[in-house]
Design an enzyme around this catalytic site. Structure first.
Site, PDB file in Angstrom:
ATOM      1  CG  ASP A 291     -35.953  41.237 -17.850  1.00  0.00           C
ATOM      2  OD1 ASP A 291     -35.804  41.390 -16.638  1.00  0.00           O
ATOM      3  OD2 ASP A 291     -35.098  41.565 -18.675  1.00  0.00           O
ATOM      4  CG  HIS A 292     -37.403  44.851 -15.721  1.00  0.00           C
ATOM      5  ND1 HIS A 292     -36.820  45.993 -16.169  1.00  0.00           N
ATOM      6  CD2 HIS A 292     -36.420  44.125 -15.147  1.00  0.00           C
ATOM      7  CE1 HIS A 292     -35.539  45.961 -15.884  1.00  0.00           C
ATOM      8  NE2 HIS A 292     -35.269  44.840 -15.274  1.00  0.00           N
TER       9      HIS A 292
ATOM     10  CG  HIS B  63     -33.073  38.597 -19.739  1.00  0.00           C
ATOM     11  ND1 HIS B  63     -32.366  39.616 -19.140  1.00  0.00           N
ATOM     12  CD2 HIS B  63     -32.636  37.451 -19.173  1.00  0.00           C
ATOM     13  CE1 HIS B  63     -31.525  39.094 -18.246  1.00  0.00           C
ATOM     14  NE2 HIS B  63     -31.666  37.789 -18.265  1.00  0.00           N
TER      15      HIS B  63
ATOM     16  CE1 TYR C 256     -35.661  40.695 -12.228  1.00  0.00           C
ATOM     17  CE2 TYR C 256     -35.237  43.022 -11.865  1.00  0.00           C
ATOM     18  CZ  TYR C 256     -35.004  41.861 -12.565  1.00  0.00           C
ATOM     19  OH  TYR C 256     -34.123  41.845 -13.616  1.00  0.00           O
TER      20      TYR C 256
ATOM     21  CG  HIS D 159     -28.233  42.079 -19.971  1.00  0.00           C
ATOM     22  ND1 HIS D 159     -28.668  43.356 -20.251  1.00  0.00           N
ATOM     23  CD2 HIS D 159     -29.324  41.383 -19.569  1.00  0.00           C
ATOM     24  CE1 HIS D 159     -29.970  43.430 -20.010  1.00  0.00           C
ATOM     25  NE2 HIS D 159     -30.398  42.254 -19.600  1.00  0.00           N
TER      26      HIS D 159
ATOM     27  CB  CYS E  63     -32.295  41.642 -22.648  1.00  0.00           C
ATOM     28  SG  CYS E  63     -33.535  42.506 -21.677  1.00  0.00           S
TER      29      CYS E  63
END
Ligand code: DNO
Length: 359
Positions: free
Chosen positions: A316-317, A271, A330, A206, A244
């Site tokens: 993702d977030h 991501h 999340y 990541h 990501c």
């Protein structure tokens, strides 16, 4: 594109598996044994327990995020061999239950860092925010002082056991330059990639979040050149990237769609999320929609589509919407909206490609 969703486990997540089941097109759960400290072997009985629970809801467990790397490995200490052996054993255990992808990171001490977990956006929702001057102003000793003064001071990704060793860790990292960190990553990969290969598991590093050094600690998974270097460290399809878009997107110099086009075959896991950058280096997380942030999510999805991407993707977030009480970043709602946006872009690209009305 195979859609998956991160879930922290019963009692650890406000979102439930039946809720995730109702998000269109989610086929698997991204999971981990979050309570097992970095460096320890993931026990088979615990893995099997979670497998049964997740599969019982009709999801697969092919993607793990993350198996955390012990600090001694990143520091290159003699004790690293013991922790690398444990890591190999965890890979073997995960291979036995059909895991195909392990996401991990190589960030010294801290995982993702933000200064505000609930910064209000103009629409009244809240999101994770990074204020650059604030982080830049915090040097290691101030940080240690702050934590000593307030033992409850914490941030997501800051595991309590690491925080209690913070001053010791800063001291240990004093002489770890970027170059040394690269050497330590190389040493680790040379030992674990053959095991991953034997077990049919692709390792996917990541990016660092944010993608620049913080608190005087080196960070190396930050940009295209460094991913090129990573892939050369051990030349194997099992040595890959979790690309990501949100982490890399905090730096305007990162052309993420370009990275997708260059590294597509080495990206088992993506991501996808957006961030809005400000000129002073701050950034805030926004909805996944391209025009809401600074990252061209449409072009990124297009780049995956052009490459017939068959890897895993997760939103993702997300923002915190409609007063949802959840783990920062999340929640259920914004990540579900994010998925629908990603499918929307993907399906219309599919339709154009096939020249037909069906997606
Ligand atoms: C943040 C995540 C990261 C990620 C780890 C992987 O939400 O993307 O915490 O899980 O860095 O090791």
């Amino acid at each position: 594109m195979r859609m998956v969703f991160r879930w922290y486990g019963e009692g650890n997540d406000s979102v439930t598996l039946p809720q995730i089941k109702q998000i269109p097109g989610v086929e698997g759960i991204v999971w981990a044994l979050h309570d097992i400290p970095a460096g320890e072997v993931w026990p088979m009985d615990r893995i099997l327990q979670l497998k049964e629970q997740i599969e019982g809801h009709g999801f697969h467990i092919e993607v793990v995020e993350s198996v955390n790397v012990h600090e001694d490995i990143k520091l290159g200490l003699p004790s690293r061999d013991k922790y690398i052996d444990n890591y190999k054993q965890t890979i073997e255990n995960l291979g036995k239950v059909g895991v195909t992808t392990i996401c991990y990171n190589f960030m010294p001490v801290f995982d993702w860092v933000r200064t505000d977990l609930h910064k209000e956006l103009e629409d009244g929702s809240t999101a994770l925010f990074y204020e650059k001057v604030k982080v830049d102003a915090m040097n290691p000793s101030e940080l240690v002082h702050k934590i000593n003064e307030n033992p409850d001071f914490t941030m997501p990704g800051w595991e309590p056991e690491r925080l209690s060793r913070l001053s010791e860790l800063f001291e240990a990292y004093k002489d770890v330059t970027e170059e040394k960190l690269w050497d330590h990553l190389h040493y680790f990969l040379e030992r674990i990639i053959p095991v991953a290969e034997e077990n049919g598991i692709r390792m996917a590093i990541h990016p660092d979040d944010p993608p620049w050094p913080i608190f005087g600690l080196p960070r190396i998974m930050t940009c295209r050149d460094n991913f090129r270097k990573l892939l050369k460290l051990v030349d194997s399809p099992y040595n890959g990237i979790t690309l990501c878009s949100g982490s890399l997107g905090a730096n305007p110099a990162n052309d993420i769609a370009g990275m997708v086009r260059e590294f597509a075959d080495s990206i088992p896991f993506a991501h996808i999320r957006n961030v809005r950058r400000y000129d002073n280096g701050d950034f805030i997380e926004t909805s996944h929609r391209a025009r809401d942030g600074s990252v061209d999510i449409c072009d990124i999805v297009k780049a995956y589509h052009e490459n017939d991407f068959t890897g895993y993707v997760r939103p993702d977030h997300g923002r915190h919407l409609w007063n949802e009480q959840c783990r920062p970043g999340y929640g259920l709602y914004d990540r579900a909206l994010g998925i629908m946006y990603l499918w929307g872009v993907w399906d219309s690209l599919e339709r154009t490609k096939r020249g037909s009305v069906s997606c």
